[in-house]
Scaffold this motif. Structure first.
Motif, PDB file in Angstrom:
ATOM      1  N   ASP A 106     102.675  11.233  36.121  1.00  0.00           N
ATOM      2  CA  ASP A 106     102.088  10.868  37.404  1.00  0.00           C
ATOM      3  C   ASP A 106     101.540  12.193  37.919  1.00  0.00           C
ATOM      4  N   HIS A 107     100.238  12.383  37.827  1.00  0.00           N
ATOM      5  CA  HIS A 107      99.733  13.744  38.022  1.00  0.00           C
ATOM      6  C   HIS A 107      99.944  14.259  39.451  1.00  0.00           C
ATOM      7  N   TYR A 108     100.262  13.332  40.397  1.00  0.00           N
ATOM      8  CA  TYR A 108     100.541  13.817  41.752  1.00  0.00           C
ATOM      9  C   TYR A 108     101.803  14.684  41.777  1.00  0.00           C
ATOM     10  N   LEU A 109     102.741  14.361  40.890  1.00  0.00           N
ATOM     11  CA  LEU A 109     103.971  15.158  40.848  1.00  0.00           C
ATOM     12  C   LEU A 109     103.705  16.559  40.319  1.00  0.00           C
ATOM     13  N   GLY A 110     102.546  16.747  39.691  1.00  0.00           N
ATOM     14  CA  GLY A 110     102.189  18.070  39.188  1.00  0.00           C
ATOM     15  C   GLY A 110     101.546  18.940  40.260  1.00  0.00           C
ATOM     16  N   LYS A 111     101.252  18.358  41.413  1.00  0.00           N
ATOM     17  CA  LYS A 111     100.591  19.139  42.463  1.00  0.00           C
ATOM     18  C   LYS A 111     101.625  20.005  43.185  1.00  0.00           C
ATOM     19  N   GLU A 112     101.277  21.267  43.384  1.00  0.00           N
ATOM     20  CA  GLU A 112     102.180  22.204  44.057  1.00  0.00           C
ATOM     21  C   GLU A 112     102.680  21.659  45.388  1.00  0.00           C
ATOM     22  N   ALA A 164      92.585   9.577  50.870  1.00  0.00           N
ATOM     23  CA  ALA A 164      91.192   9.145  50.983  1.00  0.00           C
ATOM     24  C   ALA A 164      90.351   9.863  49.947  1.00  0.00           C
ATOM     25  N   GLU A 165      89.392   9.132  49.396  1.00  0.00           N
ATOM     26  CA  GLU A 165      88.437   9.761  48.483  1.00  0.00           C
ATOM     27  C   GLU A 165      87.044   9.423  48.978  1.00  0.00           C
ATOM     28  N   SER A 166      86.130  10.370  48.885  1.00  0.00           N
ATOM     29  CA  SER A 166      84.776  10.052  49.329  1.00  0.00           C
ATOM     30  C   SER A 166      83.968   9.385  48.212  1.00  0.00           C
ATOM     31  N   ARG A 202      97.172  -0.893  42.645  1.00  0.00           N
ATOM     32  CA  ARG A 202      97.715  -0.494  41.330  1.00  0.00           C
ATOM     33  C   ARG A 202      97.333   0.939  40.995  1.00  0.00           C
ATOM     34  N   ASP A 203      96.084   1.280  41.287  1.00  0.00           N
ATOM     35  CA  ASP A 203      95.537   2.565  40.849  1.00  0.00           C
ATOM     36  C   ASP A 203      96.217   3.753  41.540  1.00  0.00           C
ATOM     37  N   MET A 204      96.500   3.614  42.816  1.00  0.00           N
ATOM     38  CA  MET A 204      97.016   4.754  43.593  1.00  0.00           C
ATOM     39  C   MET A 204      98.381   4.498  44.226  1.00  0.00           C
ATOM     40  N   SER A 208     101.770   4.037  42.011  1.00  0.00           N
ATOM     41  CA  SER A 208     102.160   5.247  41.289  1.00  0.00           C
ATOM     42  C   SER A 208     102.225   6.449  42.228  1.00  0.00           C
ATOM     43  N   HIS A 209     101.069   7.084  42.458  1.00  0.00           N
ATOM     44  CA  HIS A 209     101.051   8.362  43.177  1.00  0.00           C
ATOM     45  C   HIS A 209     101.664   8.268  44.579  1.00  0.00           C
ATOM     46  N   LEU A 210     101.288   7.224  45.320  1.00  0.00           N
ATOM     47  CA  LEU A 210     101.710   7.207  46.720  1.00  0.00           C
ATOM     48  C   LEU A 210     103.175   6.833  46.867  1.00  0.00           C
ATOM     49  N   ALA A 238      92.126   4.753  49.800  1.00  0.00           N
ATOM     50  CA  ALA A 238      90.811   4.118  49.684  1.00  0.00           C
ATOM     51  C   ALA A 238      89.785   5.009  49.028  1.00  0.00           C
ATOM     52  N   LYS A 239      88.773   4.351  48.502  1.00  0.00           N
ATOM     53  CA  LYS A 239      87.591   5.056  47.998  1.00  0.00           C
ATOM     54  C   LYS A 239      86.490   4.934  49.052  1.00  0.00           C
ATOM     55  N   ARG A 240      85.486   5.822  48.919  1.00  0.00           N
ATOM     56  CA  ARG A 240      84.322   5.833  49.830  1.00  0.00           C
ATOM     57  C   ARG A 240      84.717   6.002  51.296  1.00  0.00           C
ATOM     58  N   THR A 246      85.781  11.528  53.693  1.00  0.00           N
ATOM     59  CA  THR A 246      86.103  12.809  53.066  1.00  0.00           C
ATOM     60  C   THR A 246      87.208  12.619  52.029  1.00  0.00           C
ATOM     61  N   LYS A 247      87.436  13.654  51.213  1.00  0.00           N
ATOM     62  CA  LYS A 247      88.541  13.557  50.240  1.00  0.00           C
ATOM     63  C   LYS A 247      89.740  14.298  50.799  1.00  0.00           C
ATOM     64  N   VAL A 248      90.799  13.604  51.057  1.00  0.00           N
ATOM     65  CA  VAL A 248      91.971  14.238  51.652  1.00  0.00           C
ATOM     66  C   VAL A 248      93.234  13.431  51.356  1.00  0.00           C
ATOM     67  N   ILE A 269      98.468  17.710  51.339  1.00  0.00           N
ATOM     68  CA  ILE A 269      98.594  17.742  49.880  1.00  0.00           C
ATOM     69  C   ILE A 269      97.310  18.327  49.283  1.00  0.00           C
ATOM     70  N   GLN A 270      96.156  17.902  49.797  1.00  0.00           N
ATOM     71  CA  GLN A 270      94.870  18.422  49.348  1.00  0.00           C
ATOM     72  C   GLN A 270      93.775  17.994  50.304  1.00  0.00           C
ATOM     73  N   PRO A 271      92.670  18.673  50.511  1.00  0.00           N
ATOM     74  CA  PRO A 271      92.480  20.081  50.137  1.00  0.00           C
ATOM     75  C   PRO A 271      93.175  20.944  51.206  1.00  0.00           C
TER      76      PRO A 271
HETATM   77  C1  BG6 Z   1      93.809   8.700  39.472  1.00  0.00           C
HETATM   78  C2  BG6 Z   1      93.136   7.426  39.838  1.00  0.00           C
HETATM   79  O1  BG6 Z   1      95.110   8.462  38.998  1.00  0.00           O
HETATM   80  O2  BG6 Z   1      93.868   9.552  40.614  1.00  0.00           O
HETATM   81  C3  BG6 Z   1      91.746   7.693  40.378  1.00  0.00           C
HETATM   82  O3  BG6 Z   1      93.046   6.578  38.698  1.00  0.00           O
HETATM   83  C4  BG6 Z   1      91.792   8.689  41.514  1.00  0.00           C
HETATM   84  O4  BG6 Z   1      91.109   6.491  40.807  1.00  0.00           O
HETATM   85  C5  BG6 Z   1      92.607   9.920  41.135  1.00  0.00           C
HETATM   86  O5  BG6 Z   1      90.478   9.059  41.835  1.00  0.00           O
HETATM   87  C6  BG6 Z   1      92.836  10.803  42.338  1.00  0.00           C
HETATM   88  O6  BG6 Z   1      93.423  12.005  41.937  1.00  0.00           O
HETATM   89  P1  BG6 Z   1      93.218  13.340  42.787  1.00  0.00           P
HETATM   90  O7  BG6 Z   1      94.088  14.332  42.103  1.00  0.00           O
HETATM   91  O8  BG6 Z   1      91.753  13.665  42.713  1.00  0.00           O
HETATM   92  O9  BG6 Z   1      93.650  13.009  44.182  1.00  0.00           O
END
Ligand code: BG6
Length: 490
Positions: free
Chosen positions: A178-184, A216-218, A235-237, A240-242, A341-343, A346-348, A378-380
């Motif tokens: 779960d790549h979120y767990l890899g974030k500092e 949020a993702e832009s 399912r996507d976010m 798992s990550h959240l 969400a997507k779109r 901003t990405k945050v 968490i980012q940015p």
């Molecule tokens: C992925 C999702 O696991 O995480 C993507 O499948 C998403 O849809 C991405 O964009 C977000 O990761 P990060 O590290 O850019 O927040």
């Protein structure tokens, strides 16, 4: 910790993740001298490529690396490729031979990591075929399996995937990414909570009013419409990550930083999320949305249904907001609001702990907006922000909001490892702390499943929102009475 000599095998090596994340992460580890003396990578996929073509494909040269060509070449020489062809059994024998050759040539001591970056339908057949070749056997050297997401599609499918994998590999050999767990900053949640004495005493229902998590993702779905349309934001976010973020916020202090201790507490946290099964409760506490075509900076952007490989009548959500409770001693009655969400504008990604107002108000002009908040960015702009009341200079006691703000960037030149760098290195060293255990993943699905079921039945409306806004207006109602969403940067 030591990193023993080893060979890393990447299945799905012709894919995007290998070129975009995995090989650059390995290169960075090489640069920082984290790779063992004897190390090699074998990329595996169905299509034919020579080693040279594979090295070109991952194209380190084009990644703005400042090192000398010679240094880059030294690394590239550790990369190899093997095609699997279509006929699995025969090619696994060849794969095994290739592995043994590389193992001898590079003295990798029979220590193998198999990284499965393939469609999920291949996880089980690959594990089975490796086993048929004896490649799960740890009598000589260790064998580890890294599994990319998505891990299952529902509780049922996740459970059967776990059962399948356990037929071939032991749980301690399996690393679920779960790549979120890899974030500092995500790991820093543990440090903030358990290496300080000023937050944890307040970390409970007596002092916390509510918790808010925004992801949020832009960008829209880009080229991943085919995958995303079957998946959706929940399912996507969320699953798992959240929910991993939620687990770190909710968990009790572990006995130690030992991987199993931490994962045991995360599991307990995930099990304490109150399941929502009643349709009325689901209706009131979940919101889904989908982005519509709109103009951003004078340019038209596609609506979700117009995206490549997306069904023009799709009801897949690109926005999900969920309000829920945690049924345990620490968190009783504290609402959690999580949205992804997507779109968006901003990405945050951030977590906001909203503290309660002081129980007796002396300064009459204070209001809820001035209440204390702890914002974990968490980012940015990775960092931590504490918002607290300060006196406005002058007569009387007018209270304003002051900020105590820590930015990771203020640590200077310290190299902050990318999530994949950190996670790869951990798996190479046999540390599973930042990987999800089978029971954790299942607990996260158990909570998510009823929401997905309810949405699937078409009961819940799907709200449209223009690309570039903070989701459907209706989502404001979810949090009303508790304040409003904090829209970072808005
Ligand atoms: C992925 C999702 O696991 O995480 C993507 O499948 C998403 O849809 C991405 O964009 C977000 O990761 P990060 O590290 O850019 O927040």
């Amino acid at each position: 910790r030591t990193t023993e000599n080893q060979l890393l095998v990447i299945f799905g090596a012709s894919g995007d993740l290998t070129a975009r994340k995995l090989v650059p992460a390995l290169y960075k580890l090489y640069q920082e001298k984290h790779l063992p003396e004897h190390f090699a990578v074998l990329g595996v996929a169905r299509s034919f490529m020579t080693d040279e073509q594979f090295r070109k494909r991952v194209a380190l040269e084009s990644k703005h690396i400042k090192d000398s060509d010679e240094f880059i070449a030294q690394f590239s020489e550790k990369l190899f490729y093997q095609d699997l062809g279509d006929s699995y059994d025969v090619s696994y024998m060849e794969l095994n031979e290739r592995l043994q050759d590389l193992n001898t040539a590079y003295q990798t001591d029979n220590n193998f990591i198999f990284y499965l970056s393939t469609p999920p339908s291949l996880f089980e057949p690959i594990a089975k075929n490796l086993t048929a070749q004896g490649l799960n056997d740890e009598r000589e050297g260790w064998k580890r399996l890294i599994i990319e997401k998505p891990f299952g599609y529902s509780l049922d499918t996740a459970q059967s995937l776990n059962n399948d994998l356990h037929r071939y590999f032991k749980e301690k050999q399996i690393y679920r990414i779960d790549h979120y767990l890899g974030k500092e900053t995500v790991q820093n949640i543990l440090v903030t909570r358990f290496a300080n004495s000023i937050f944890e005493p307040l970390w409970n229902r007596s002092y916390i009013h509510h918790v808010e998590i925004t992801n949020a993702e832009s960008d829209g779905v880009e080229s991943r419409g085919g995958y995303y349309d079957k998946s959706g934001a929940l399912r996507d976010m969320f699953q798992s990550h959240l929910l991993q973020l939620v687990a770190l916020i909710v968990m009790e202090p572990p006995l130690s930083a030992d991987p199993e201790e931490i994962r045991n507490e995360k599991l307990k946290a995930l099990k304490s999320l109150r399941l929502m099964t009643d349709p009325e409760v689901l209706e009131q506490n979940t919101i889904r949305g989908q982005y519509l075509a709109s103009e951003i900076d004078g340019e038209r952007v596609n609506g979700y249904r117009e995206e490549e490989d997306v069904d023009p009548d799709s009801t897949t959500e690109t926005y999900a907001a969920v309000k829920f409770y945690v049924d345990n001693w620490r968190w009783a009655d504290v609402p959690f609001y999580v949205r992804t969400a997507k779109r968006m504008p901003t990405k945050v990604t951030e977590v906001v702990i909203h503290f309660k107002s002081p129980h007796h108000q002396i300064f009459k002009n204070s209001n809820i907006n001035k209440d204390n908040k702890l914002v974990i960015r968490i980012q940015p702009d990775e960092g931590i922000l504490v918002k607290f009341g300060v006196k406005v200079p002058g007569q009387g006691f007018k209270v304003e909001r002051g900020n105590l703000d820590f930015y990771y960037s203020s640590l200077g030149d310290t190299h902050i490892m990318e999530a994949y760098e950190r996670l790869l290195l951990d798996a190479m060293q046999g540390d599973a702390t930042l990987y999800a255990r089978a029971d954790e993943v299942e607990a996260a699905w158990r909570f998510t499943d009823p929401i997905l079921e309810y949405w699937k039945e078409g009961n819940a409306r799907i709200y449209g929102y223009s690309a570039g806004v903070w989701g459907p207006e209706h989502a404001d109602e979810l949090i009303e009475g508790k304040g409003q969403w904090r829209n970072p940067g808005a």
